[in-house]
Design an enzyme around this catalytic site. Structure first.
Site, PDB file in Angstrom:
ATOM      1  CG  ASP A  97       7.490   1.497   1.750  1.00 51.24           C
ATOM      2  OD1 ASP A  97       7.960   1.753   2.864  1.00 51.24           O
ATOM      3  OD2 ASP A  97       6.287   1.272   1.552  1.00 51.24           O
ATOM      4  CG  ASP A 110       1.372   3.901   5.853  1.00 48.86           C
ATOM      5  OD1 ASP A 110       2.534   4.352   5.864  1.00 48.86           O
ATOM      6  OD2 ASP A 110       1.043   2.867   5.260  1.00 48.86           O
TER       7      ASP A 110
END
Ligand code: GLA
Length: 530
Positions: free
Chosen positions: A288, A351
């Site tokens: 990430d 997200d």
């Protein structure tokens, strides 16, 4: 005056001077808050880790200003400091207005974070409201400006095309902890999820990876090895347990010093971390970007090099490890550098949340990217929210159908130990999963679209096609399509059709297929030529 008395007086005066100089003056100086501060806040999940926040405080009389330092930017703060009591709040920026002509609503600014506390013995003790409203105490100490700055970038490798690792020939299927558990994931919940993956029938349906997302990390030992925090007492034993169930296990890190939740990242330890993962028996890594963006340039060559560094380290371990790039769709990762850096899948969006608007917006924005996916290298529009409770059954059927037509990774994000029959029927619909996992990947295509009704189709390896009518509108829609509008080979007489959510044959008669698609729902058919 007697000499002894004189001496006594002098000693007293000297002592008073000493006391003033060495004791009182620092106390006075301590009331000067000007400068840089590091605030350490314990993470709410009780894993013994702290989150660090940096502030620049400017004090003028009783007034406090300055900023909360956030990467390359800052959020202004203002407040007061009086009689040792400090009170200040962030002043979040006003979000930019929607682009001209857009119907998107004006976004409200974020809520300010309010800090209240005291300044004692050179330290700030501040309280903020935590997620559930409970007060969270942080301790702050003064640091240098340098301590607030991100580290200097490390040299990046020369770009090259990493060999294909041969994994993820169809989109990965599994479970990930983030959507449901966020920071609350621990050894027991991961074991429980592995058990439930098998007992619920999910593993038989094809779900195999049990992936631990952010917040498992503690820090590094004296040799620089990554160490899990107390929620994960023995990562190797946990991996062995997951493997004993016939499943595979995934873990999470990132190229920056900190992960998105502020935990230890792999910055400068890529090779060492890859070796550790392999030694533990890890089969999947989600990597990430997060604080990597504070340090490195946000362009394709830089991101490729950052991801290549870990991709190469993973391949060098000799262990088959699926490599999941999480870079929120930056720098058009799908156009090539995701594959070159060794990625098996790459995030194409920000997200997802467990809300219709989020899923709808993400899902339907993906159609133009489908042509870039290929076996071993998939677009990832983020994990599933099915079963988390924020959407209706119809909305979750849309989620599952759309992700399958897109050949997106099917990574469940709900609590597998506690699924309703409806959730199971959605996540384990074998006929829909078969579309996602089609062994001869061909991109989804649009048959027709208006702002509410979107009809898609996708060729499948067995010579059939999947056809889906989605209703993005806020009311049920009477709709359908003319059989003659289907692609060549399916637009003549005598096709057969099957409804993959009702699990029954559809009568093919007349010129068109007519149906009612529920609000935010889908009708998904498999059509064969005869
Ligand atoms: C980012 C990712 C999420 C999740 C969190 C964890 O926001 O996009 O999927 O991994 O970080 O902190």
């Amino acid at each position: 005056m007697h000499r002894a008395v004189k001496a006594l007086c002098w000693s007293f005066a000297l002592f008073l001077g000493y006391a003033l100089c060495f004791h009182l003056s620092p106390m006075l100086a301590q009331t000067d808050l000007n400068g840089y501060w590091r605030l350490r806040t314990p993470n709410a999940n009780g894993d013994g880790t702290f989150r660090e926040t940096f502030f620049e405080i400017q004090q003028s009389g009783e007034t406090i200003s300055g900023s909360l330092i956030r990467g390359k930017n800052g959020i202004p703060i203002n407040g007061t400091f009086k009689d040792g009591a400090i009170h200040f709040a962030t002043v979040p920026p006003t979000p930019p207005p929607p682009p001209a002509g857009s119907t998107a609503p004006v976004r409200p600014p974020q809520r300010p974070v309010v800090y209240d506390g005291t300044f004692q013995g050179g330290k700030l003790v501040l309280h903020t409201a935590g997620r559930n409203g409970a007060s969270v105490e942080s301790e702050g100490d003064k640091v240098t400006k340098e301590a607030t700055l991100p580290p200097a970038p490390l040299p990046l490798p020369a770009l090259k095309d990493l060999p294909d690792n041969g994994l993820a020939k169809t989109p990965p299927m599994g479970w990930n902890s983030w959507n449901k558990f966020a920071g609350r994931v621990d050894d027991a919940s991961v074991r429980g999820m592995a058990d439930a993956m098998v007992s619920s029938g999910m593993s038989k349906a094809g779900y195999v990876y049990i992936n631990i997302d952010d917040t498992w990390e503690l820090g590094r030992d004296a040799q620089g090895n990554i160490v899990p925090n107390k929620k994960f007492p023995d990562m190797k034993a946990l991996a062995d347990y997951v493997h004993s169930k016939g499943l595979k296990i995934g873990i999470y890190s990132g190229p920056g010093p900190k992960t998105c939740a502020g935990y230890e990242g792999s910055f400068g330890h890529e090779i060492q971390d890859a070796k550790t993962y392999a030694a533990w028996g890890i089969d999947y890594l989600k990597y990430d970007l997060c604080s990597g963006l504070d340090i490195y340039k946000d362009d394709a060559p830089t991101l490729q090099a950052l991801y290549q560094k870990m991709g190469e380290a993973l391949q060098a371990t000799g262990r088959p490890i699926v490599y999941s790039l999480c870079e929120y769709g930056r720098a058009a990762v799908w156009t090539g550098w995701g594959t070159k850096s060794g990625g098996n899948l790459w995030r194409t969006t920000g997200d997802i949340t467990d809300k219709w608007n989020s899923m709808d917006k993400i899902g339907f924005s993906q159609l133009k990217l489908a042509e870039y996916a290929k076996p071993g290298h998939w677009n990832d529009p983020d994990m599933l929210e099915i079963g988390n409770g924020g959407m209706t059954g119809d909305e979750y059927r849309t989620h599952m159908s759309l992700w399958s037509l897109l050949a997106a990774p099917l990574i469940a994000g709900n609590d597998l130990r506690d699924m309703t029959d409806e959730t199971k029927s959605i996540l384990m619909n074998a006929e829909v999963i078969a579309i996602d996992q089609d062994p001869n990947y061909k991109p989804v295509q649009t048959l027709s679209t208006n702002d509410k009704i979107v009809t898609l189709w996708r060729p499948l390896h067995d010579g059939t096609i999947a056809v889906a009518i989605f209703n993005r509108g806020d009311a049920p829609a009477d709709t359908g399509f003319a059989w003659s509008s289907l692609p060549a080979g399916f637009n003549g007489k005598g096709v057969k059709a099957r409804d993959l959510w009702k699990h029954e044959a559809v009568a093919v008669s007349g010129d068109s297929f007519k149906t009612t698609v529920p609000t935010h729902g889908v009708v998904l058919l498999k059509v064969s030529a005869k």
